[in-house]
Design an enzyme around this catalytic site. Structure first.
Site, short mmCIF file in Angstrom:
data_model
loop_
_atom_site.label_atom_id
_atom_site.label_comp_id
_atom_site.label_asym_id
_atom_site.label_seq_id
_atom_site.Cartn_x
_atom_site.Cartn_y
_atom_site.Cartn_z
CE LYS A 176 67.55 -61.81 28.99
NZ LYS A 176 68.04 -60.64 28.29
CB THR A 213 74.02 -55.62 23.87
OG1 THR A 213 72.97 -56.00 23.00
CG2 THR A 213 73.76 -54.19 24.33
CG ASP A 214 73.03 -56.95 18.64
OD1 ASP A 214 72.36 -56.82 19.70
OD2 ASP A 214 72.78 -57.82 17.78
CD GLU A 215 68.88 -55.40 22.82
OE1 GLU A 215 68.05 -54.55 23.18
OE2 GLU A 215 68.93 -56.55 23.29
CE LYS A 256 75.97 -53.72 28.34
NZ LYS A 256 76.91 -54.29 29.36
CB ALA A 315 74.89 -55.69 32.45
CE1 TYR A 317 71.17 -54.51 28.46
CE2 TYR A 317 70.12 -54.93 26.34
CZ TYR A 317 71.14 -55.15 27.23
OH TYR A 317 72.17 -56.01 26.90
#
Length: 352
Positions: free
Chosen positions: A198, A133-135, A163, A82, A159
């Site tokens: 990051k 992801t938790d996003e 996802k 990803a 992003y």
């Protein structure tokens, strides 16, 4: 099992490959396009292992994906490939739509065709594990609530939207076509081999170089931090023991504001490698906030803890200290990446 890992040369994917082969004794087929965030050194220790194979391929190439599955006799798929950097998604969302949405669609179609041709005994064992992801859940108020597996999706960046779309595709292929899938959503990862753009590795390396430590807005944004090795253990459990058609949230119970994370890194660097110029907290600078910056993410990991018996082994304090020690001891891994791929301007952009 013979497990196909997409994106296995990336940060989380390489940790999964190492765990599956070295700790659990499974056979891994790593499929990776080798974009900017993939590093061969992250799986170098597996290169000569007979239980590890590598194919440089694009998940958007459906025929190539099906060919690898058939040639290797794949028994399970862990899909981690990803695009994952929020700032990059704001600057260029097209790559995120292509890889995260169309790439996942292509892989699902290949897996569906492969699964339908398997004999009954192998169909019963097959799993497709999609790692997310938790996003996708959006943001939480400070100090209130946690994301659970039933939290509604409210993605706010290109992003997270890409996802979220891929999550929905995976579940649709389960309900419509009977593909045996499991899904997991994780909080922010950190640890060895994380690409230098990051937040945590960027702050470590900038601190080493006595460069500015840029923090978005006021630094109040909160994230739940999960050590990548704890995450790799969780992902293996979800693949091998999770119930098909279910999702599992994976979090570290380590909520910290971005400012607190940067201050802790500065303090640990001062302790481990003192600066003649004084405390590295002097390097902290506040920069304009990014568009759509979610205030807080926090995971309720009760389901995976109770159903599968997983627990995070790293506290944030011990894990962060170990991570800084790793970067100090492995300059040969990150220095070429930092020198070749990033300008000072790009290093001023952070994620989280």
């Amino acid at each position: 099992m013979k497990i196909m890992v997409t994106g296995g040369s990336g940060f989380i994917g390489s940790a999964v490959c190492r765990h599956l082969v070295l700790d659990l004794g499974h056979s891994v087929v790593n499929v990776d396009k080798m974009t900017y965030a993939a590093t061969p050194g992250s799986t170098e220790m597996l290169a000569a292992n007979p239980d590890y194979r590598f194919h440089r391929l694009d998940i958007c190439d459906r025929d190539a994906m099906l060919g690898v599955m058939q040639m290797e006799g794949i028994e399970a798929i862990m899909h981690l490939a990803a695009e994952s950097h929020v700032d990059r998604s704001i600057d260029g969302p097209g790559a995120f739509v292509e890889t995260n949405i169309l790439g996942t669609f292509s892989l699902l179609q290949a897996a569906r065709g492969y699964f339908q041709l398997l004999p009954d005994d192998r169909r019963a064992r097959f799993r497709f594990h999609h790692i997310s992801t938790d996003e996708v859940f959006g943001e939480l108020p400070l100090g209130e609530g946690l994301f659970t597996e039933t939290t509604p999706y409210r993605p706010s960046s290109p992003y997270s939207a890409s996802k979220a779309a891929s999550d929905h595709l995976v579940m649709a292929w389960h309900h419509t076509y009977g593909l045996p899938v499991v899904l997991s959503n994780c909080s922010n990862n950190y640890g060895p081999y994380q690409f230098p753009e990051k937040l945590i590795p960027l702050m470590i390396l900038n601190g080493l170089d006595e460069r500015p430590l840029p923090v978005y807005g006021t630094g109040e944004n909160v994230r739940d931090w999960l050590h990548v090795e704890d995450h790799a253990r969780a992902l293996a459990l979800v693949l091998l023991k999770g119930r098909t058609g279910q999702s599992y949230n994976v979090g570290g119970h380590n909520e910290r504001s971005n400012l607190a994370v940067v201050e802790t890194i500065a303090d640990l660097l001062d302790e481990m490698l003192p600066s003649r110029a004084g405390s590295r907290r002097r390097l902290i600078s506040f920069v304009g906030d990014r568009p759509g910056h979610d205030l807080r993410y926090a995971i309720d990991a009760t389901k995976i803890e109770t159903e599968l018996g997983w627990k995070a082994r790293h506290s944030f304090e011990t894990g962060l200290r170990e991570t800084i020690s790793w970067y100090l001891a492995n300059r040969n891994w990150w220095e070429p990446l930092r020198a070749a791929r990033y300008s000072g301007e790009r290093l001023g952009k952070v994620s989280s």
